[in-house]
Scaffold this active site. Structure first.
Site, PDB file in Angstrom:
ATOM      1  N   GLU A 114       0.819  -1.213   0.000  1.00 44.75           N
ATOM      2  CA  GLU A 114       0.000   0.000   0.000  1.00 44.75           C
ATOM      3  C   GLU A 114       0.854   1.265   0.000  1.00 44.75           C
ATOM      4  O   GLU A 114       1.929   1.306   0.595  1.00 44.75           O
ATOM      5  CB  GLU A 114      -0.914  -0.003   1.235  1.00 44.75           C
ATOM      6  CG  GLU A 114      -2.018  -1.045   1.116  1.00 44.75           C
ATOM      7  CD  GLU A 114      -2.865  -1.196   2.379  1.00 44.75           C
ATOM      8  OE1 GLU A 114      -4.083  -1.322   2.243  1.00 44.75           O
ATOM      9  OE2 GLU A 114      -2.324  -1.204   3.488  1.00 44.75           O
ATOM     10  N   CYS A 127       3.183   8.699   1.230  1.00 45.81           N
ATOM     11  CA  CYS A 127       3.692   7.782   2.249  1.00 45.81           C
ATOM     12  C   CYS A 127       3.931   6.436   1.583  1.00 45.81           C
ATOM     13  O   CYS A 127       2.998   5.830   1.073  1.00 45.81           O
ATOM     14  CB  CYS A 127       2.655   7.683   3.367  1.00 45.81           C
ATOM     15  SG  CYS A 127       3.093   6.508   4.645  1.00 45.81           S
ATOM     16  N   CYS A 134       6.006  -6.680   8.267  1.00 40.89           N
ATOM     17  CA  CYS A 134       7.118  -6.168   9.080  1.00 40.89           C
ATOM     18  C   CYS A 134       7.519  -7.266  10.050  1.00 40.89           C
ATOM     19  O   CYS A 134       6.668  -7.964  10.590  1.00 40.89           O
ATOM     20  CB  CYS A 134       6.661  -4.919   9.854  1.00 40.89           C
ATOM     21  SG  CYS A 134       8.013  -4.080  10.699  1.00 40.89           S
ATOM     22  N   CYS A 138       5.482  -4.278  16.916  1.00 41.11           N
ATOM     23  CA  CYS A 138       4.973  -3.254  17.826  1.00 41.11           C
ATOM     24  C   CYS A 138       3.472  -3.521  18.018  1.00 41.11           C
ATOM     25  O   CYS A 138       2.735  -3.569  17.035  1.00 41.11           O
ATOM     26  CB  CYS A 138       5.225  -1.874  17.241  1.00 41.11           C
ATOM     27  SG  CYS A 138       6.940  -1.654  16.710  1.00 41.11           S
ATOM     28  N   CYS A 141       0.555  -1.562  16.261  1.00 43.33           N
ATOM     29  CA  CYS A 141       0.627  -1.312  14.816  1.00 43.33           C
ATOM     30  C   CYS A 141       0.011  -2.463  14.034  1.00 43.33           C
ATOM     31  O   CYS A 141       0.350  -3.625  14.248  1.00 43.33           O
ATOM     32  CB  CYS A 141       2.098  -1.128  14.422  1.00 43.33           C
ATOM     33  SG  CYS A 141       2.351  -1.027  12.648  1.00 43.33           S
ATOM     34  N   SER A 222      11.323   7.054   8.440  1.00 33.73           N
ATOM     35  CA  SER A 222      10.943   6.773   9.812  1.00 33.73           C
ATOM     36  C   SER A 222      11.430   5.387  10.217  1.00 33.73           C
ATOM     37  O   SER A 222      11.228   4.414   9.496  1.00 33.73           O
ATOM     38  CB  SER A 222       9.410   6.832   9.940  1.00 33.73           C
ATOM     39  OG  SER A 222       9.024   6.416  11.228  1.00 33.73           O
ATOM     40  N   CYS A 364      -1.938   6.362   9.863  1.00 32.26           N
ATOM     41  CA  CYS A 364      -0.704   5.735  10.378  1.00 32.26           C
ATOM     42  C   CYS A 364      -1.023   4.436  11.090  1.00 32.26           C
ATOM     43  O   CYS A 364      -1.883   4.385  11.957  1.00 32.26           O
ATOM     44  CB  CYS A 364      -0.046   6.621  11.431  1.00 32.26           C
ATOM     45  SG  CYS A 364       0.493   8.170  10.828  1.00 32.26           S
TER      46      CYS A 364
HETATM   47  N1  SAH Z   1       8.529   0.857  10.688  1.00 35.17           N
HETATM   48  C1  SAH Z   1       8.816   2.242  10.670  1.00 35.17           C
HETATM   49  C2  SAH Z   1       8.035   2.941   9.591  1.00 35.17           C
HETATM   50  C3  SAH Z   1       6.536   2.923   9.791  1.00 35.17           C
HETATM   51  S1  SAH Z   1       6.097   4.539  10.158  1.00 35.17           S
HETATM   52  C4  SAH Z   1       8.574   2.843  12.026  1.00 35.17           C
HETATM   53  O1  SAH Z   1       7.995   2.186  12.869  1.00 35.17           O
HETATM   54  O2  SAH Z   1       8.997   3.976  12.228  1.00 35.17           O
HETATM   55  C5  SAH Z   1       4.528   4.432  10.768  1.00 35.17           C
HETATM   56  C6  SAH Z   1       4.385   5.302  11.995  1.00 35.17           C
HETATM   57  O3  SAH Z   1       3.060   5.141  12.486  1.00 35.17           O
HETATM   58  C7  SAH Z   1       5.323   4.860  13.091  1.00 35.17           C
HETATM   59  O4  SAH Z   1       5.727   5.947  13.880  1.00 35.17           O
HETATM   60  C8  SAH Z   1       4.429   3.971  13.887  1.00 35.17           C
HETATM   61  O5  SAH Z   1       4.906   3.780  15.186  1.00 35.17           O
HETATM   62  C9  SAH Z   1       3.128   4.705  13.827  1.00 35.17           C
HETATM   63  N2  SAH Z   1       1.970   3.834  14.103  1.00 35.17           N
HETATM   64  C10 SAH Z   1       1.902   2.497  13.955  1.00 35.17           C
HETATM   65  N3  SAH Z   1       0.676   2.052  14.294  1.00 35.17           N
HETATM   66  C11 SAH Z   1      -0.041   3.132  14.659  1.00 35.17           C
HETATM   67  C12 SAH Z   1      -1.382   3.308  15.095  1.00 35.17           C
HETATM   68  N4  SAH Z   1      -2.221   2.285  15.189  1.00 35.17           N
HETATM   69  N5  SAH Z   1      -1.786   4.556  15.362  1.00 35.17           N
HETATM   70  C13 SAH Z   1      -0.948   5.612  15.206  1.00 35.17           C
HETATM   71  N6  SAH Z   1       0.324   5.506  14.792  1.00 35.17           N
HETATM   72  C14 SAH Z   1       0.779   4.272  14.531  1.00 35.17           C
HETATM   73 FE1  SF4 Z   2       6.968  -2.423  11.983  1.00 38.36          FE
HETATM   74 FE2  SF4 Z   2       4.728  -1.139  12.635  1.00 38.36          FE
HETATM   75 FE3  SF4 Z   2       6.708  -1.371  14.419  1.00 38.36          FE
HETATM   76 FE4  SF4 Z   2       6.998   0.252  12.294  1.00 38.36          FE
HETATM   77  S1  SF4 Z   2       5.516   0.485  13.952  1.00 38.36           S
HETATM   78  S2  SF4 Z   2       8.480  -1.225  13.117  1.00 38.36           S
HETATM   79  S3  SF4 Z   2       5.848  -0.921  10.744  1.00 38.36           S
HETATM   80  S4  SF4 Z   2       5.503  -3.071  13.550  1.00 38.36           S
END
Ligand code: SAH
Ligand code: SF4
Length: 387
Positions: A114, A127, A134, A138, A141, A222, A364
């Protein structure tokens, strides 16, 4: 809320990039030179040929060698015989009520990825994704619940930009603010610094002055905190850096951003302090997702500003975007504002990121391949019905 529009581009006949001929999209100038030499282009013509084809691919956006009208017919035929210029297939294009566009693309191997375009008053941000799924997990996410399928190639990363430019009809426009895609953020699916080489190659193409020509200052990568690769990204890409920080103690960050178990907060912040060209005009963005009663207290806000003290920084507060089955709640608005005030009073810009494209699950952390989503829901249905 508008009904998402499904845009049927798949009826346009396109070769799939599973085709045996190598795709020129994603090859750097040196690799292109080598490829053209291999098909017998005379040495003294190589540079010119590369420049010509480069301009057609990245300034004009053509997808067929026959459109490269300043090349001789013979050379076009040779190119056609050996190479292709192929975009992935757009499976769906959804447009949110707020104008955000989410593209679901099918890439080689049938995988889905996406990309999200977010128009704003004076800029437009694309974006893009760096991996399918991944490996990091986290827990807040959505992408993290999808297992890694594979890294994207440099071509697949660049193609997310090209396909969006096709859709926005933005070919041939000069660089700068007026462009619909003025900024790129590597904030889609995946951890870009687990795919550093391909991300670097793709971003060097995006930054090339004779092509897409986006300034490195308009590209933000990021990362969740892959410390050794942050150092490499600084040296080899030189784009802006965003850190998914999300917690102010190792104890909490170990849970929210599990890579913290390997690279602790102190080590991560040292890499930030050492990031090249760090200054007030090139600040690091700290992303901080606001999770109710988990990381949103006044004490957290105070610890945060203390930790990053001395680092030219901006704190991006992201209200948590829920997804089906997500284990957290979004902090209350008052709480987010109180947190922002503490950060702001300490001298840091602390914009609260307005969720964009929520109605199409484009905000996000909500990205996840649709097939995966369907699979999950089918499984859930099976569980619910006891089948
Ligand atoms: N993997 C990288 C790039 C993804 S960026 C990273 O983690 O930085 C996507 C951003 O959205 C990251 O800052 C992530 O922590 C944030 N994010 C992930 N899930 C989210 C959610 N459910 N609500 C808001 N932000 C979220
Ligand atoms: Fe992976 Fe989501 Fe964590 Fe970014 S925030 S490192 S995309 S699991």
């Amino acid at each position: 809320m508008s009904t998402p529009i499904t845009h049927d581009v798949t009826t346009v006949p396109r070769k799939l990039d599973t085709d045996a001929k190598p795709n020129l999209i994603g090859l750097g100038r040196d690799a292109l030179k080598a490829a053209f030499a291999e098909i017998g282009t005379p040495e003294k013509q190589l540079k010119m040929r590369v420049n010509q084809v480069w301009g057609w691919m990245y300034q004009k956006g053509v997808t067929s060698f026959s459109d490269m009208t300043n090349l001789s017919k013979d050379f076009r035929a040779v190119l056609e015989e050996h190479f292709q210029i192929t975009r992935p297939e757009i499976i769906t294009r959804q447009i949110s009520a707020d104008g955000t566009r989410k593209y679901l693309l099918r890439i080689a191997g049938g995988h889905e990825v996406e990309a999200v375009y977010i128009p704003e008053t004076n800029r437009g941000t694309l974006c893009i994704s760096s991996q399918i799924g991944c490996t990091l997990t986290c827990p807040f996410c959505h992408t993290g619940t999808q297992k890694l399928v594979r890294n994207l190639t440099a071509g697949e990363i660049v193609n997310q930009i090209l396909i969006t430019r096709d859709d926005l009809e933005e070919w041939g426009k000069p660089a700068g603010d007026k462009r619909l895609i003025s900024n790129i953020v590597l904030m889609g699916m995946g951890e870009p610094l687990y795919n550093t080489d391909n991300v670097r190659d793709a971003m060097l193409i995006a930054m090339d002055n004779e092509g897409i020509s986006l300034s490195r200052r308009r590209i933000t990568l990021s990362t969740s905190g892959v410390v050794p690769e942050i150092i490499r990204a600084g040296a080899e890409i030189g784009c802006m850096l965003a850190i998914s920080f999300h917690a102010t103690t190792d104890e909490v960050r170990d849970v929210l951003v599990p890579i913290n178990r390997k690279h602790k907060i102190a080590e991560l912040l040292q890499a930030c302090r050492d990031y090249p060209r760090l200054s007030n005009s090139e600040r690091i963005t700290f992303e901080y997702v606001m999770l109710k009663d988990v990381n949103d207290s006044d004490a957290d806000a105070r610890r945060l500003v203390k930790l990053i003290s001395g680092i030219p920084a901006k704190i991006n507060l992201i209200p948590f975007n829920p997804w089906p089955g997500s284990p957290y709640d979004r902090s209350d608005w008052d709480r987010i504002e109180a947190f922002a005030e503490i950060v702001n009073d300490a001298g840091y810009a602390s914009p609260i990121r307005t969720p964009r494209g929520e109605d199409i699950m484009a905000a996000c952390g909500q990205l996840k391949s649709a097939t995966e989503r369907q699979r999950k829901s089918a499984k859930k249905i099976a569980q619910e019905t006891g089948m």
